[in-house]
Design a protein around this motif. Structure first.
Motif, PDB file in Angstrom:
ATOM      1  N   ALA A  53       0.657  -1.190   0.094  1.00 10.93           N
ATOM      2  CA  ALA A  53      -0.183   0.098  -0.124  1.00 10.93           C
ATOM      3  C   ALA A  53       0.856   1.195   0.383  1.00 10.93           C
ATOM      4  CB  ALA A  53      -0.995  -0.669   1.469  1.00 10.93           C
ATOM      5  N   ALA A  54       2.122   1.019   0.648  1.00  6.06           N
ATOM      6  CA  ALA A  54       2.997   2.483   0.816  1.00  6.06           C
ATOM      7  C   ALA A  54       3.453   2.542  -0.526  1.00  6.06           C
ATOM      8  CB  ALA A  54       3.281   2.047   1.955  1.00  6.06           C
ATOM      9  N   ASP A  55       3.855   1.524  -1.272  1.00  2.48           N
ATOM     10  CA  ASP A  55       4.224   1.577  -2.170  1.00  2.48           C
ATOM     11  C   ASP A  55       3.494   2.345  -3.256  1.00  2.48           C
ATOM     12  OD1 ASP A  55       6.723   1.175  -1.421  1.00  2.48           O
ATOM     13  OD2 ASP A  55       6.117  -1.752  -2.429  1.00  2.48           O
ATOM     14  N   GLU A  56       2.134   1.901  -3.406  1.00  5.22           N
ATOM     15  CA  GLU A  56       1.218   2.471  -4.574  1.00  5.22           C
ATOM     16  C   GLU A  56       0.819   4.095  -4.196  1.00  5.22           C
ATOM     17  OE1 GLU A  56      -3.712   2.336  -4.604  1.00  5.22           O
ATOM     18  OE2 GLU A  56      -2.560   0.995  -4.049  1.00  5.22           O
ATOM     19  N   LEU A  57       1.119   3.929  -3.153  1.00  9.28           N
ATOM     20  CA  LEU A  57       0.954   5.750  -2.790  1.00  9.28           C
ATOM     21  C   LEU A  57       1.349   6.953  -2.801  1.00  9.28           C
ATOM     22  CD1 LEU A  57      -1.543   5.108   0.320  1.00  9.28           C
ATOM     23  CD2 LEU A  57      -2.529   5.458  -1.722  1.00  9.28           C
ATOM     24  N   ALA A  58       3.339   5.865  -2.467  1.00 13.90           N
ATOM     25  CA  ALA A  58       4.471   6.837  -2.589  1.00 13.90           C
ATOM     26  C   ALA A  58       3.964   7.271  -1.070  1.00 13.90           C
ATOM     27  CB  ALA A  58       4.595   7.568  -3.666  1.00 13.90           C
ATOM     28  N   VAL A  59       4.582   6.184   0.041  1.00 14.80           N
ATOM     29  CA  VAL A  59       4.360   7.138   1.261  1.00 14.80           C
ATOM     30  C   VAL A  59       5.215   5.705   1.768  1.00 14.80           C
ATOM     31  CG1 VAL A  59       2.710   7.894   1.225  1.00 14.80           C
ATOM     32  CG2 VAL A  59       2.522   6.522   2.006  1.00 14.80           C
ATOM     33  N   THR A  60       5.379   6.193   3.844  1.00 14.66           N
ATOM     34  CA  THR A  60       6.173   4.917   4.218  1.00 14.66           C
ATOM     35  C   THR A  60       5.744   3.958   4.298  1.00 14.66           C
ATOM     36  OG1 THR A  60       6.946   5.783   5.948  1.00 14.66           O
ATOM     37  CG2 THR A  60       8.594   6.653   4.082  1.00 14.66           C
ATOM     38  N   PRO A  61       5.703   2.435   4.862  1.00 21.40           N
ATOM     39  CA  PRO A  61       4.598   1.949   6.057  1.00 21.40           C
ATOM     40  C   PRO A  61       4.666   2.154   7.033  1.00 21.40           C
ATOM     41  CG  PRO A  61       6.681   0.321   4.638  1.00 21.40           C
ATOM     42  CD  PRO A  61       7.445   1.644   4.299  1.00 21.40           C
ATOM     43  N   ALA A  62       5.517   2.451   7.762  1.00 18.60           N
ATOM     44  CA  ALA A  62       5.432   3.609   8.830  1.00 18.60           C
ATOM     45  C   ALA A  62       4.018   4.741   8.721  1.00 18.60           C
ATOM     46  CB  ALA A  62       6.687   3.688   9.134  1.00 18.60           C
ATOM     47  N   ALA A  63       4.298   5.083   7.550  1.00 22.48           N
ATOM     48  CA  ALA A  63       3.071   6.925   7.504  1.00 22.48           C
ATOM     49  C   ALA A  63       1.809   5.545   6.664  1.00 22.48           C
ATOM     50  CB  ALA A  63       3.174   7.429   6.280  1.00 22.48           C
ATOM     51  N   VAL A  64       1.850   4.484   6.328  1.00 22.86           N
ATOM     52  CA  VAL A  64       0.264   3.968   6.595  1.00 22.86           C
ATOM     53  C   VAL A  64       0.135   3.286   7.569  1.00 22.86           C
ATOM     54  CG1 VAL A  64      -0.347   2.009   5.056  1.00 22.86           C
ATOM     55  CG2 VAL A  64       0.857   3.403   4.105  1.00 22.86           C
ATOM     56  N   GLY A  65       1.185   2.889   8.692  1.00 22.68           N
ATOM     57  CA  GLY A  65       0.487   2.337   9.766  1.00 22.68           C
ATOM     58  C   GLY A  65       0.137   3.548  10.443  1.00 22.68           C
ATOM     59  N   GLN A  66       0.697   4.562  10.526  1.00 23.46           N
ATOM     60  CA  GLN A  66       0.098   5.427  11.081  1.00 23.46           C
ATOM     61  C   GLN A  66      -1.292   5.884  11.016  1.00 23.46           C
ATOM     62  OE1 GLN A  66       3.363   8.303  11.066  1.00 23.46           O
ATOM     63  NE2 GLN A  66       4.410   7.246  12.201  1.00 23.46           N
ATOM     64  N   GLN A  67      -1.682   5.794   9.770  1.00 20.54           N
ATOM     65  CA  GLN A  67      -2.553   6.781   8.905  1.00 20.54           C
ATOM     66  C   GLN A  67      -4.043   5.708   9.775  1.00 20.54           C
ATOM     67  OE1 GLN A  67      -3.687   9.405   7.551  1.00 20.54           O
ATOM     68  NE2 GLN A  67      -2.214  10.438   6.436  1.00 20.54           N
ATOM     69  N   ILE A  68      -3.492   4.235   9.352  1.00 20.49           N
ATOM     70  CA  ILE A  68      -4.638   3.233   9.889  1.00 20.49           C
ATOM     71  C   ILE A  68      -4.904   3.521  11.485  1.00 20.49           C
ATOM     72  CG2 ILE A  68      -4.971   0.641  10.424  1.00 20.49           C
ATOM     73  CD1 ILE A  68      -5.505   1.771   7.399  1.00 20.49           C
ATOM     74  N   ARG A  69      -3.960   3.311  11.984  1.00 19.99           N
ATOM     75  CA  ARG A  69      -4.034   4.389  13.341  1.00 19.99           C
ATOM     76  C   ARG A  69      -5.314   5.085  13.833  1.00 19.99           C
ATOM     77  NH1 ARG A  69       1.516   2.081  14.044  1.00 19.99           N
ATOM     78  NH2 ARG A  69       2.497   3.554  13.944  1.00 19.99           N
ATOM     79  N   ALA A  70      -4.447   6.481  13.069  1.00 19.12           N
ATOM     80  CA  ALA A  70      -5.721   7.238  13.252  1.00 19.12           C
ATOM     81  C   ALA A  70      -6.637   7.048  12.837  1.00 19.12           C
ATOM     82  CB  ALA A  70      -4.838   8.925  12.904  1.00 19.12           C
ATOM     83  N   LEU A  71      -7.216   6.274  11.630  1.00 18.79           N
ATOM     84  CA  LEU A  71      -8.623   6.028  11.595  1.00 18.79           C
ATOM     85  C   LEU A  71      -9.474   5.081  12.570  1.00 18.79           C
ATOM     86  CD1 LEU A  71     -10.778   6.651   9.101  1.00 18.79           C
ATOM     87  CD2 LEU A  71      -9.399   4.659   7.897  1.00 18.79           C
TER      88      LEU A  71
END
Length: 262
Positions: free
Chosen positions: A26-44
């Motif tokens: 997912a991070a590759d698709e969105l051009a962000v880091t896996p850590a950023a994906v995890g942070q967004q999911i936790r915030a959601l």
């Protein structure tokens, strides 16, 4: 939840993570880091009050709560894409709505739009009179042309101009024809007062007197010999091409501005 508070970034990350069942992909698709994906999911998850993913021995797993809204979420993103395409379609429109003073339209603008239109037969122009207060949204304007000292709150560029000139004919006398925006000469009563500078030029050509007008407006009449220049009055207000930033950025408006400045 209020529409203005929808966590759109988090929902976009949820969609990508649910499709890949991998924060890394997912991070590759969105051009962000896996850590950023995890942070967004936790915030959601904190915002929604539910758990969206669980890690199992087989990898990342979507919870029933996470899966419950995916179909509607993806349908919503498709509608967003349709909305964006619909808004962008206006940029590909060949219709240009322009607000300009009537005298500028008659004396200068019409001939240039006609020449520009011959280069692209699909172009369509809608010309409206420029009011003191321009509402670009209400009038659906793409561009406005005003005789002003600067662009004000809008984006803009000044038309090349040589200030004001006094024009007339030898048989017309020296008294200045009056029109809003040009002062009368001191001590000389106006033989005629008209509504705009274009009519002042026509009146000067007819022999009523002389007209102090923007040089840009008198170009064609001077070139044809209909009137001649008696004095250069120097700088004054200039015709500006104006638009709010969103309109100014449109390709069709940029091309129109380039054509008018050529």
């Amino acid at each position: 939840m209020k529409r203005t508070h929808l966590p759109l970034n988090g929902l976009r990350v949820l969609d990508a993570a649910a499709r890949h069942l991998s924060f890394t992909r997912a991070a590759d698709e969105l051009a962000v880091t896996p850590a950023a994906v995890g942070q967004q999911i936790r915030a959601l998850e904190d915002t929604l009050g539910v758990v969206l993913f669980r890690r199992t021995a087989k990898g990342l797993e979507l919870t029933p709560e996470g899966a419950a809204g995916l179909d509607a979420l993806r349908a919503g993103f498709l509608q967003f894409e349709d909305a964006v395409r619909a808004m962008q379609a206006g940029q590909s429109s060949k219709t240009l709505t322009i607000a300009a003073p009537r005298d500028l339209t008659a004396k200068w603008l019409s001939t240039r739009l006609a020449a520009y239109g011959r280069a692209d037969p699909d172009l369509r122009f809608v010309l409206v009179a420029a009011d003191d207060e321009l509402d670009f949204t209400q009038a659906n304007l793409d561009l406005a042309i005003r005789l002003v000292d600067g662009p004000g709150e809008h984006e803009g560029i000044a038309l090349p101009a040589d200030g004001f000139v006094i024009v007339g004919t030898d048989s017309g006398g020296e008294a200045l024809i009056g029109w809003p925006g040009c002062p009368q000469s001191d001590g000389v009563a106006a033989p005629l007062t008209v509504a705009d500078a274009g009519l002042a030029i026509d009146a000067a050509a007819a022999g009523f007197g002389r007209a102090c007008v923007p040089a840009l407006l008198a170009q064609a009449d001077i070139a044809s010999g209909r009137v001649r220049v008696y004095a250069d009055e120097g700088q004054g207000p200039t015709y500006w091409l104006l638009a709010p930033l969103p309109q100014w950025r449109q390709k069709k408006v940029k091309e129109l501005v380039a054509a008018l400045l050529a």
